[in-house]
Write a protein that holds these residues in place. Structure first.
Motif, PDB file in Angstrom:
ATOM      1  N   LEU A   1      60.698   0.366   0.619  1.00 35.55           N
ATOM      2  CA  LEU A   1      61.954  -0.320   0.329  1.00 35.55           C
ATOM      3  C   LEU A   1      61.866  -1.793   0.725  1.00 35.55           C
ATOM      4  N   LEU A   2      61.263  -2.071   1.880  1.00 34.76           N
ATOM      5  CA  LEU A   2      61.114  -3.450   2.341  1.00 34.76           C
ATOM      6  C   LEU A   2      60.211  -4.243   1.394  1.00 34.76           C
ATOM      7  N   LEU A   3      59.108  -3.641   0.950  1.00 37.20           N
ATOM      8  CA  LEU A   3      58.212  -4.302  -0.005  1.00 37.20           C
ATOM      9  C   LEU A   3      58.938  -4.565  -1.326  1.00 37.20           C
TER      10      LEU A   3
ATOM     11  N   TRP B   1      56.918  -6.315 -12.115  1.00 36.63           N
ATOM     12  CA  TRP B   1      56.378  -6.446 -10.763  1.00 36.63           C
ATOM     13  C   TRP B   1      57.190  -5.662  -9.738  1.00 36.63           C
ATOM     14  N   THR B   2      58.451  -5.991  -9.544  1.00 39.75           N
ATOM     15  CA  THR B   2      59.236  -5.367  -8.480  1.00 39.75           C
ATOM     16  C   THR B   2      59.369  -3.862  -8.665  1.00 39.75           C
ATOM     17  N   PHE B   3      59.796  -3.428  -9.840  1.00 41.41           N
ATOM     18  CA  PHE B   3      60.060  -2.010 -10.101  1.00 41.41           C
ATOM     19  C   PHE B   3      59.059  -1.434 -11.099  1.00 41.41           C
ATOM     20  N   ARG B   4      57.828  -1.929 -11.116  1.00 44.55           N
ATOM     21  CA  ARG B   4      56.865  -1.515 -12.137  1.00 44.55           C
ATOM     22  C   ARG B   4      56.542  -0.029 -12.092  1.00 44.55           C
ATOM     23  N   GLU B   5      56.619   0.597 -10.911  1.00 47.05           N
ATOM     24  CA  GLU B   5      56.324   2.034 -10.824  1.00 47.05           C
ATOM     25  C   GLU B   5      57.400   2.881 -11.486  1.00 47.05           C
ATOM     26  N   HIS B   6      58.589   2.324 -11.627  1.00 43.26           N
ATOM     27  CA  HIS B   6      59.721   3.110 -12.119  1.00 43.26           C
ATOM     28  C   HIS B   6      60.229   2.670 -13.488  1.00 43.26           C
TER      29      HIS B   6
END
Length: 191
Positions: free
Chosen positions: A4-6, A65-70
């Motif tokens: 979450l911090l990352l 970048w920020t939410f690329r996994e989702h």
């Protein structure tokens, strides 16, 4: 917590780039094309244009970048949802600017920047991060898993299809143990 911090750090960095775009375009437009001496609604119009440009920059940064996994494969749906949340953030910033400039009478360039780019940005950022994380790029909103595993061709030309495995229980009182067939069976845990 570390993830979450990352994620929040990445969101902040992307937002920093968006802030530079928003701040720069707002001040450029407010001092030139949308000067309040020429157009009464100039500061509000300048904020709308600058925020729309910043939204585009932020969408690209957050998606890749920020939410690329989702991020999902439904680009249009995700883009619309991102736009809806971003417009909500825009309205928060516009409301702060409107109250400061037109209701309270703080009409200087500094007052417009404080109301829209400090107070409005802080409130809008909290709103956007929460909804991007919980709705637009939620880990639970990924593409549905296929009902069957991919087909496997046999040497004789026939096609074998594997049945899906049942979902494992999230109940801590249950655990899995291999069954006689070699597949994991979910059984109650004895105390």
């Amino acid at each position: 917590m570390r993830k979450l911090l990352l994620q929040f750090t990445r969101f902040g960095l992307v937002g920093g780039v968006g802030l530079v775009v928003d701040f720069g375009v707002f001040n450029l437009l407010r001092a030139t094309v949308f000067d309040p001496a020429r157009i009464h609604e100039g500061p509000v119009l300048a904020k709308i244009v600058s925020t729309i440009l910043a939204i585009i920059v932020n969408w690209v940064g957050n998606r890749f970048w920020t939410f690329r996994e989702h991020r999902g494969r439904q680009l249009v749906r995700e883009g619309i949802e991102f736009g809806v949340v971003s417009v909500g953030g825009l309205l928060i910033g516009l409301f702060c600017l409107f109250v400061s400039h037109y209701v309270l009478g703080f009409t200087s360039l500094l007052a417009d920047n404080i109301s829209s780019n400090v107070i409005g940005l802080a409130l809008g950022t909290a709103f956007r991060f929460s909804l991007y994380r919980l709705w637009v790029f939620s880990p639970r909103r990924g593409e549905p898993k296929p009902a069957l595993f991919p087909k496997a061709d046999r040497a004789d030309g026939s096609v074998a299809v594997e049945a899906p495995t049942p979902p494992l229980s999230r109940n801590p009182a249950r655990r899995s143990r291999p069954s006689a067939a070699g597949r994991a069976a979910v059984v109650p845990q004895s105390d």
